[in-house]
Design an enzyme around this catalytic site. Structure first.
Site, PDB file in Angstrom:
ATOM      1  N   LYS A  28       1.107  -1.327  -0.329  1.00 53.45           N
ATOM      2  CA  LYS A  28       0.092   0.045  -0.481  1.00 53.45           C
ATOM      3  C   LYS A  28       1.076   1.236  -0.854  1.00 53.45           C
ATOM      4  O   LYS A  28       0.541   2.347  -1.264  1.00 53.45           O
ATOM      5  CB  LYS A  28      -0.787  -0.323   1.836  1.00 53.45           C
ATOM      6  CG  LYS A  28      -1.910  -1.147   0.628  1.00 53.45           C
ATOM      7  CD  LYS A  28      -2.835  -1.422   2.083  1.00 53.45           C
ATOM      8  CE  LYS A  28      -3.610  -2.451   2.175  1.00 53.45           C
ATOM      9  NZ  LYS A  28      -4.425  -2.888   3.618  1.00 53.45           N
TER      10      LYS A  28
ATOM     11  N   GLN B  38      -4.239  -1.922  10.090  1.00 48.43           N
ATOM     12  CA  GLN B  38      -4.212  -2.507   9.169  1.00 48.43           C
ATOM     13  C   GLN B  38      -4.704  -4.150  10.071  1.00 48.43           C
ATOM     14  O   GLN B  38      -4.239  -3.946  11.671  1.00 48.43           O
ATOM     15  CB  GLN B  38      -2.954  -3.579   8.764  1.00 48.43           C
ATOM     16  CG  GLN B  38      -2.739  -4.671   8.009  1.00 48.43           C
ATOM     17  CD  GLN B  38      -2.601  -4.573   7.055  1.00 48.43           C
ATOM     18  OE1 GLN B  38      -2.682  -3.722   5.819  1.00 48.43           O
ATOM     19  NE2 GLN B  38      -3.689  -5.843   6.245  1.00 48.43           N
TER      20      GLN B  38
ATOM     21  N   ASP C 140     -11.340   2.585   3.912  1.00 46.38           N
ATOM     22  CA  ASP C 140     -11.355   1.602   3.459  1.00 46.38           C
ATOM     23  C   ASP C 140     -12.887   1.289   3.887  1.00 46.38           C
ATOM     24  O   ASP C 140     -13.553   0.266   3.264  1.00 46.38           O
ATOM     25  CB  ASP C 140     -11.061   1.172   5.016  1.00 46.38           C
ATOM     26  CG  ASP C 140      -9.581  -0.318   4.755  1.00 46.38           C
ATOM     27  OD1 ASP C 140      -9.559  -0.569   3.522  1.00 46.38           O
ATOM     28  OD2 ASP C 140      -9.257  -0.520   5.726  1.00 46.38           O
TER      29      ASP C 140
END
Ligand code: NAP
Length: 295
Positions: free
Chosen positions: A54, A98, A121
């Site tokens: 990412k 994460q 997200d």
């Protein structure tokens, strides 16, 4: 018929080029760029490789990016304070924590602490709610990738019979909600099937667009697919080891047989997978643009 195989790798590359160009334009106009922080707690090897990928992509696209590594024994309170710091940081537009987090930390509490305007997200209940009522600023990354693959693959979504296999909060439910909206790239008739469905094949055989996120290899066989359907295989299953010692992956669809019946199909790997990180970058860009509008 042998299906057109849609490469997520190629489509993702194309979208990344578009994001990169837009970032340059916005930088010239406003003197600032999208900012993404990825917070990693501990050293889980899979998580390390996800955040590394990412960060690498964010840098390639010209974003301001921070990789914030925290020790496994960070307290919940400390992690919440860190999120609060980034919520207030004007250079940061996207915050990604994460998962999974260590057991002593309440994941839900942490995800809900992220400012919904920076929740790239799109897992925060405010963003889930906005998605359902058709006012989403961000769409969750994997479903957003699926929708882009359909649009860019030239599939007619409006009026189509869509069947989604799986009802998870990260794939099945959001993609079903997205495709039933009265909107461009949507407006479909959507059915969701799961392990409680009586006759799954009776539904999948009706689908013009079949989206499979079950997490079971060969859950969908050729006899369950309508001739000419567009088939999106979200599944990622480890089915062995390659001669090079890497994990051998397969989707949820019996690819070789189904590709002879479908009009379009995504491969695994190289289908939905590469789209997910790209859509995270798109969401960070959207968060940046949203912050410019609300200044
Ligand atoms: P999940 O949370 O395990 O949910 C699976 C869903 O499929 C559940 O709703 C389950 O039903 C249903 N299901 C399981 N077997 C079925 C069957 N034989 N027929 C019909 N429905 C069935 O999984 P997920 O997180 O949505 O992920 C699904 C797959 O996509 C996994 O392989 C995952 O690795 C992959 N994935 C890929 C990406 C990517 O970027 N490519 C991203 C996310 C997920 P019940 O609800 O009744 O249990």
């Amino acid at each position: 018929m042998s299906a057109k195989i849609i490469s997520g790798t190629e489509v993702a590359k194309q979208i990344r080029e578009e994001i990169k160009a837009e970032v340059q334009e916005l930088k010239a106009k406003y003197g600032s760029v999208p900012g993404l922080v990825t917070i990693l707690v501990g050293e889980n090897p899979a998580s390390v490789s996800y955040v590394t990928a990412k960060q690498k992509t964010a840098k390639e696209l010209g974003f301001y990016s921070i990789q914030d590594n925290q020790p496994e024994d960070i307290t919940e309170e400390q992690l919440l304070a860190l999120i609060d710091k980034y919520n207030k940081d004007e250079k940061i537009h996207g915050i990604l924590v994460q998962l999974p987090l260590p057991k002593h930390i309440n994941e839900t509490k942490v995800l809900y602490a992220i400012d919904p305007d920076k929740d790239v997200d799109a897992f925060h209940p405010v963003n889930v709610g906005k998605l359902v009522i058709g006012e989403a600023v961000f769409k969750p990354c994997t479903p957003a990738g699926i929708q882009e693959l359909l649009i860019r693959g030239g599939v007619e979504i409006s009026g189509a019979e869509v069947v989604v296999v799986g009802r998870s909060n990260i794939v099945g439910k959001p993609i079903a909600n997205m495709l039933l909206q009265k909107a461009k790239g949507a407006n479909a008739t959507v059915t969701v099937v799961h392990t409680g469905t009586k006759d799954i094949a009776a539904h999948t055989r009706r689908a013009d667009i079949l989206i499979v996120a079950a997490g079971k290899p060969k859950a969908i066989t050729a006899d369950m697919v309508k001739e000419g359907a567009a088939v999106i295989d979200v599944g990622v299953n480890r089915i062995g080891v390659t001669p090079e010692g890497k994990a051998k992956l397969a989707g949820d669809v019996d690819f070789d047989a189904v590709k002879e019946k479908a009009s379009l199909i995504t491969p695994v790997p190289g289908g939905v997978g590469p789209m997910t990180i790209t859509m995270l970058m798109k969401n960070t860009l959207e968060a940046f643009k949203y912050s410019l509008k609300n200044k």
